[in-house]
Design a protein around this motif. Sequence first.
Motif, PDB file in Angstrom:
ATOM      1  N   TYR A 185       9.198  -5.951  -2.510  1.00  0.00           N
ATOM      2  CA  TYR A 185       8.190  -6.070  -1.455  1.00  0.00           C
ATOM      3  C   TYR A 185       7.125  -4.981  -1.616  1.00  0.00           C
ATOM      4  O   TYR A 185       7.446  -3.815  -1.886  1.00  0.00           O
ATOM      5  N   CYS A 186       5.874  -5.371  -1.431  1.00  0.00           N
ATOM      6  CA  CYS A 186       4.760  -4.428  -1.311  1.00  0.00           C
ATOM      7  C   CYS A 186       4.134  -4.675   0.058  1.00  0.00           C
ATOM      8  O   CYS A 186       3.580  -5.748   0.302  1.00  0.00           O
ATOM      9  N   MET A 187       4.218  -3.678   0.915  1.00  0.00           N
ATOM     10  CA  MET A 187       3.818  -3.873   2.320  1.00  0.00           C
ATOM     11  C   MET A 187       2.936  -2.718   2.783  1.00  0.00           C
ATOM     12  O   MET A 187       2.827  -1.687   2.111  1.00  0.00           O
ATOM     13  N   ASP A 188       2.321  -2.887   3.936  1.00  0.00           N
ATOM     14  CA  ASP A 188       1.549  -1.807   4.532  1.00  0.00           C
ATOM     15  C   ASP A 188       2.460  -0.615   4.803  1.00  0.00           C
ATOM     16  O   ASP A 188       3.635  -0.780   5.158  1.00  0.00           O
ATOM     17  N   ASN A 189       1.897   0.582   4.667  1.00  0.00           N
ATOM     18  CA  ASN A 189       2.677   1.797   4.851  1.00  0.00           C
ATOM     19  C   ASN A 189       2.760   2.149   6.337  1.00  0.00           C
ATOM     20  O   ASN A 189       2.205   3.150   6.794  1.00  0.00           O
ATOM     21  N   THR A 190       3.464   1.303   7.080  1.00  0.00           N
ATOM     22  CA  THR A 190       3.700   1.557   8.501  1.00  0.00           C
ATOM     23  C   THR A 190       5.170   1.280   8.798  1.00  0.00           C
ATOM     24  O   THR A 190       5.802   0.433   8.146  1.00  0.00           O
ATOM     25  N   PRO A 191       5.748   1.983   9.781  1.00  0.00           N
ATOM     26  CA  PRO A 191       7.148   1.726  10.136  1.00  0.00           C
ATOM     27  C   PRO A 191       7.381   0.282  10.567  1.00  0.00           C
ATOM     28  O   PRO A 191       8.420  -0.296  10.252  1.00  0.00           O
TER      29      PRO A 191
END
Length: 306
Positions: A64-70
């Motif tokens: 997975y490549c996702m936004d850097n947010t919790p």
Amino acid sequence: MSVEEETTSCYCLLDPYACHILLNSFGTYALIGEPISDCAVRQLKVAVFGCLSCNSLDYNLRVYCMDNTPCAFQEVVSDERLQGGQLLEEPKLLHFRGNTFSLQISVLDIPPFLWRIKPFTACQEVPFSRVWGSSQQPLLCGFSLERYSPATTQLSCKVCVRQLQGHEQILHIRTAVLENERETIPFFAHDDSNFPAQMGPKAFKIPYSIRQRICATFDTPNTKGKDWQMLAQKNSINRNLSYFAAQSSPSAVILDLWEARHQHDGDLDSLACALEEIGRTHSKLSDATETEAEEPDFSSSRQNGL
């Protein structure tokens, strides 16, 4: 920012590395734009999950490549739990540059004679536009590895995620295929490492007593100009002041925005300097004795923690 119209429903401030949006009510909003140079960076959190397939010989890797947010990470965690997925390595941060080059995700160093991957599937490439501008987040790439024998219960390999002519991250995978043999990596051990706390005891806050003094001083209209508008100006807030004017305490909202912009450094000195500068400017416009009698001395606050 290209938006210049005045509005009392929201306020948007675009910093070099963050966008801050103040809202009167919850809703769905979109920030639309494009990088003005290839130095622009989008931070992506990269995580690898794995699970045994139904036929018991195949092992599925999901990258997975996702936004850097919790929140983005927790959504992936929830989905993977439903599929029986196991986090295989600590997530890493990838700096994806706005240079129009694509993203490559590949599985490397698969143990020969123990495992194999389908031909031509060991490397997958994702176009730049899909990574940079797509609303379909998170980005997912799946790989299927097959073991030659059920007796093979260990898997070791590398997952390489890199942008052509850009940043690269390598995740080292070492895991037991059978669930009762593998070591668990906690899902929640790394949520706050790259994202500052906005709430709770870890959040950066201006001391309450100092905040009260500032609001009491600057919320009251002042004929000499020492009010919340000057406080806004000293904090580089120069447009759409009607939003703050509509608030019950304009100074409190300005301080909320200041806290959000300083979550990483907690630099109270910069706020103290702004207050001192306002005090010096005001002193030039008013009688010195009047200033001492009516205005709090914020310069002493800097020596006492602000």
